[in-house]
Design a protein around this motif. Structure first.
Motif, PDB file in Angstrom:
ATOM      1  N   ALA A  47       3.449 -13.114 -24.616  1.00  0.00           N
ATOM      2  CA  ALA A  47       1.968 -12.609 -24.277  1.00  0.00           C
ATOM      3  C   ALA A  47       0.924 -13.800 -24.813  1.00  0.00           C
ATOM      4  O   ALA A  47       0.010 -14.266 -24.400  1.00  0.00           O
ATOM      5  CB  ALA A  47       1.736 -11.282 -25.006  1.00  0.00           C
ATOM      6  N   HIS A  97      -1.114 -16.168 -22.324  1.00  0.00           N
ATOM      7  CA  HIS A  97      -2.521 -15.491 -22.249  1.00  0.00           C
ATOM      8  C   HIS A  97      -3.576 -15.932 -21.241  1.00  0.00           C
ATOM      9  O   HIS A  97      -3.851 -17.252 -21.515  1.00  0.00           O
ATOM     10  CB  HIS A  97      -3.158 -15.155 -23.520  1.00  0.00           C
ATOM     11  CG  HIS A  97      -4.233 -14.605 -23.860  1.00  0.00           C
ATOM     12  ND1 HIS A  97      -4.169 -13.090 -24.510  1.00  0.00           N
ATOM     13  CD2 HIS A  97      -5.550 -14.922 -23.590  1.00  0.00           C
ATOM     14  CE1 HIS A  97      -5.254 -12.676 -24.222  1.00  0.00           C
ATOM     15  NE2 HIS A  97      -6.194 -13.534 -23.994  1.00  0.00           N
ATOM     16  N   HIS A 127       7.620  -4.863 -27.370  1.00  0.00           N
ATOM     17  CA  HIS A 127       6.832  -5.621 -26.544  1.00  0.00           C
ATOM     18  C   HIS A 127       7.063  -6.975 -26.648  1.00  0.00           C
ATOM     19  O   HIS A 127       7.429  -7.594 -27.822  1.00  0.00           O
ATOM     20  CB  HIS A 127       5.436  -5.184 -26.866  1.00  0.00           C
ATOM     21  CG  HIS A 127       4.223  -6.031 -26.307  1.00  0.00           C
ATOM     22  ND1 HIS A 127       3.463  -6.892 -26.907  1.00  0.00           N
ATOM     23  CD2 HIS A 127       4.026  -6.139 -24.876  1.00  0.00           C
ATOM     24  CE1 HIS A 127       2.815  -7.577 -26.310  1.00  0.00           C
ATOM     25  NE2 HIS A 127       3.050  -7.023 -24.816  1.00  0.00           N
ATOM     26  N   ASN A 181       0.765  -4.026 -19.534  1.00  0.00           N
ATOM     27  CA  ASN A 181       1.464  -3.537 -20.363  1.00  0.00           C
ATOM     28  C   ASN A 181       1.506  -1.854 -20.213  1.00  0.00           C
ATOM     29  O   ASN A 181       0.389  -1.321 -20.159  1.00  0.00           O
ATOM     30  CB  ASN A 181       0.969  -3.813 -21.806  1.00  0.00           C
ATOM     31  CG  ASN A 181       1.052  -5.293 -22.269  1.00  0.00           C
ATOM     32  OD1 ASN A 181       2.007  -5.647 -22.147  1.00  0.00           O
ATOM     33  ND2 ASN A 181      -0.166  -6.125 -22.466  1.00  0.00           N
ATOM     34  N   ASP A 184       5.563  -9.922 -27.432  1.00  0.00           N
ATOM     35  CA  ASP A 184       4.400 -10.450 -28.173  1.00  0.00           C
ATOM     36  C   ASP A 184       4.221 -12.042 -28.064  1.00  0.00           C
ATOM     37  O   ASP A 184       2.971 -12.593 -27.799  1.00  0.00           O
ATOM     38  CB  ASP A 184       4.038  -9.996 -29.372  1.00  0.00           C
ATOM     39  CG  ASP A 184       5.331 -10.172 -30.511  1.00  0.00           C
ATOM     40  OD1 ASP A 184       6.566 -10.337 -29.874  1.00  0.00           O
ATOM     41  OD2 ASP A 184       5.134 -10.190 -31.780  1.00  0.00           O
ATOM     42  N   GLU A 222      -4.138  -0.732 -22.672  1.00  0.00           N
ATOM     43  CA  GLU A 222      -5.522  -1.500 -22.525  1.00  0.00           C
ATOM     44  C   GLU A 222      -5.481  -2.960 -22.437  1.00  0.00           C
ATOM     45  O   GLU A 222      -6.435  -3.488 -21.967  1.00  0.00           O
ATOM     46  CB  GLU A 222      -6.535  -0.793 -23.185  1.00  0.00           C
ATOM     47  CG  GLU A 222      -6.917   0.568 -23.006  1.00  0.00           C
ATOM     48  CD  GLU A 222      -5.937   1.579 -23.939  1.00  0.00           C
ATOM     49  OE1 GLU A 222      -5.204   0.585 -24.537  1.00  0.00           O
ATOM     50  OE2 GLU A 222      -5.680   2.745 -23.495  1.00  0.00           O
ATOM     51  N   ASP A 223      -4.422  -3.400 -22.983  1.00  0.00           N
ATOM     52  CA  ASP A 223      -4.341  -4.969 -23.079  1.00  0.00           C
ATOM     53  C   ASP A 223      -3.881  -5.612 -22.221  1.00  0.00           C
ATOM     54  O   ASP A 223      -2.601  -5.639 -21.682  1.00  0.00           O
ATOM     55  CB  ASP A 223      -3.355  -5.096 -24.447  1.00  0.00           C
ATOM     56  CG  ASP A 223      -3.355  -6.668 -24.704  1.00  0.00           C
ATOM     57  OD1 ASP A 223      -4.226  -7.388 -24.289  1.00  0.00           O
ATOM     58  OD2 ASP A 223      -2.589  -6.974 -25.672  1.00  0.00           O
ATOM     59  N   ASP A 224      -4.495  -6.431 -21.610  1.00  0.00           N
ATOM     60  CA  ASP A 224      -4.202  -7.169 -20.276  1.00  0.00           C
ATOM     61  C   ASP A 224      -4.112  -8.788 -20.570  1.00  0.00           C
ATOM     62  O   ASP A 224      -3.899  -9.311 -19.716  1.00  0.00           O
ATOM     63  CB  ASP A 224      -5.087  -6.965 -19.094  1.00  0.00           C
ATOM     64  CG  ASP A 224      -6.445  -7.793 -19.313  1.00  0.00           C
ATOM     65  OD1 ASP A 224      -6.682  -8.088 -20.488  1.00  0.00           O
ATOM     66  OD2 ASP A 224      -7.410  -7.749 -18.239  1.00  0.00           O
ATOM     67  N   ALA A 225      -3.816  -9.000 -21.793  1.00  0.00           N
ATOM     68  CA  ALA A 225      -3.654 -10.768 -22.305  1.00  0.00           C
ATOM     69  C   ALA A 225      -4.453 -11.372 -21.261  1.00  0.00           C
ATOM     70  O   ALA A 225      -3.959 -12.312 -20.664  1.00  0.00           O
ATOM     71  CB  ALA A 225      -2.319 -10.938 -21.973  1.00  0.00           C
ATOM     72  N   THR A 269       2.333  -4.129 -30.499  1.00  0.00           N
ATOM     73  CA  THR A 269       1.280  -4.644 -29.951  1.00  0.00           C
ATOM     74  C   THR A 269       1.879  -4.279 -28.056  1.00  0.00           C
ATOM     75  O   THR A 269       2.449  -3.240 -27.742  1.00  0.00           O
ATOM     76  CB  THR A 269       1.586  -6.205 -29.631  1.00  0.00           C
ATOM     77  OG1 THR A 269       2.977  -6.459 -29.485  1.00  0.00           O
ATOM     78  CG2 THR A 269       1.193  -6.668 -30.910  1.00  0.00           C
ATOM     79  N   GLY A 270       0.703  -4.847 -27.319  1.00  0.00           N
ATOM     80  CA  GLY A 270       1.537  -4.236 -25.804  1.00  0.00           C
ATOM     81  C   GLY A 270       0.565  -3.037 -25.294  1.00  0.00           C
ATOM     82  O   GLY A 270       1.214  -2.382 -24.734  1.00  0.00           O
ATOM     83  N   LEU A 271      -0.534  -2.749 -25.965  1.00  0.00           N
ATOM     84  CA  LEU A 271      -1.055  -1.416 -25.684  1.00  0.00           C
ATOM     85  C   LEU A 271      -1.657  -1.323 -24.284  1.00  0.00           C
ATOM     86  O   LEU A 271      -1.746  -2.434 -23.453  1.00  0.00           O
ATOM     87  CB  LEU A 271      -2.683  -1.404 -26.568  1.00  0.00           C
ATOM     88  CG  LEU A 271      -2.402  -1.348 -28.193  1.00  0.00           C
ATOM     89  CD1 LEU A 271      -3.788  -1.256 -28.723  1.00  0.00           C
ATOM     90  CD2 LEU A 271      -1.182  -0.330 -28.442  1.00  0.00           C
TER      91      LEU A 271
END
Length: 393
Positions: free
Chosen positions: A192, A196, A187, A228, A189, A219-222, A215-217
């Motif tokens: 991101a 962000h 990912h 992601n 990171d 659900e994570d939309d930064a 990182t970069g799950l």
């Protein structure tokens, strides 16, 4: 006005390029992170040598990367960190404070002879690419792609973050809306962090789940700027084609970017020692081909890749794809000689190389079943980005 390193020079008009340009430098031929580090292997020099052996890199399409000056790097990195990098290169010693604050001198980010000059050259190529793409075109900077670097510290083999610097350079030169697509196994990171919550940046990262940096799950939309897609081990060509068509292209086309930046890490192929995906290099070339023409500016960077034969062959095939060259089934003698001259020391994988590592650029395709979890995650991401949109599948 166009910025070159620290200097700003007047430019009346920069015509769009009629053919792609490849940025490289000789510093990458002999520079190494150390005998036991994954980045001890040749990569950029192999792309340059193979491309020339194939007749694909005439002098008018090659640009020697300039070394970025400290002031240009301050566009994202702290002056204190850049000064520390320069001092550590000069003394070849990282103090305890250097390691604690900047992670210089760690096992991951060791001190080596060109600890500033090498990443500054990769970054210089990416900064220059943003300038050269002012009026459109295609640039390939395989030394670039160090997407883990942070503003005040090295991270994950990355001392500087040239993708962030490239995107800032594109912005300074007229490309406001940027789509950043990252198909490295790890990912992005650092990128991101850099973008962000930026509404004019779309970041799409397809990476192996639970692989460093974790990182970069999904659900994570930064902050709304990122998509992601962590993928399970064993990702195959069939699944990557589905992701390409139903997620990457759909979202990039809808975003309508002024520029597309592709980080084409080569560590997703099955031969790579640091990841656990099962792609062939055909998958990377297909993503590259599909993104061409979606914006007036297209910048392709390198990234990960730690098997010298697989990364050299894959990245040379990217250059062929950008130029529309046919990739032959059998390499000519000069190109085969380049591949047979590579070494991969201190690893079992380098001892019994398969013949196709020497004789062809193209891997055999690696298709497979398309797992339901891939489709489910793609649907989730499309629905979240575009509520009410018709589902894929």
């Amino acid at each position: 006005m166009v910025q070159r390193g620290c200097e700003v020079v007047p430019v009346r008009y920069m015509a769009p390029m009629d053919r792609p340009r490849l940025i490289g430098a000789e510093i990458f031929r002999h520079s190494s992170y150390g005998r036991w580090h994954p980045l001890r292997v040749p990569r950029v020099s192999t792309v340059m040598d193979l491309s020339r052996a194939m007749g694909w890199l005439p002098s008018e399409q090659f640009i020697t990367a300039p070394r970025a000056k400290p002031k240009a790097l301050h566009a994202w990195h702290t002056p204190e960190y850049i000064a520390a990098l320069q001092r550590v290169e000069e003394t070849q010693i990282a103090t305890e404070e250097d390691t604690a604050r900047h992670d210089l001198g760690s096992v991951t980010n060791p001190v080596y002879a060109e600890i500033f000059r090498r990443p500054a050259t990769a970054a210089g190529g990416s900064l220059l690419a943003g300038e050269l793409l002012r009026n459109g075109g295609i640039i390939y900077n395989p030394p670039g792609g160090t997407h883990h670097g942070m503003p005040d510290r090295a991270n994950g083999f990355c001392y500087l973050n040239d993708p962030v610097l490239a995107m800032l350079s594109l912005r300074r030169n007229g490309a406001q809306r940027i789509a950043y697509v990252d198909i490295d196994a790890h990912h992005c990171d650092g990128v991101a962090v850099g973008f962000h919550g930026d509404p004019d940046c779309l970041m799409i990262s397809v990476h192996e789940e639970r692989l460093w940096p974790r990182t970069g799950l999904l659900e994570d939309d930064a902050g709304g700027s990122a998509i992601n897609l962590p993928v399970p081990r064993g990702l195959n060509d069939t699944e990557m084609a589905y992701i390409r068509d139903h997620l990457i292209l759909r979202q990039v086309e809808a975003f309508q970017p002024d520029a597309v930046v592709l980080l084409c890490g080569a560590d997703g192929v099955v031969e790579d020692p640091l990841a656990h995906l099962s792609l062939s290099n055909n998958a990377h070339w297909a993503v590259t081909r599909a993104l061409m023409g979606l914006a007036p500016r297209f910048l392709v960077l390198g990234g990960g890749g730690y098997n010298p034969w697989s990364v050299g062959r894959l990245w040379t095939g990217v250059w062929a794809t950008l130029n529309g060259h046919d990739i032959p089934d059998r390499l000519p003698g000069a190109a085969e000689e380049v591949l047979r001259g590579l070494k991969w020391e201190n690893t079992r994988r380098g001892r019994n190389q398969p013949d196709h590592w020497f004789t062809t650029l193209r891997d055999d395709p690696r298709p497979g079943p398309a797992r339901v979890e891939i489709e489910s995650r793609v649907n989730y991401l499309n629905e979240r980005r575009n509520p009410g949109r018709v589902r894929t599948g």
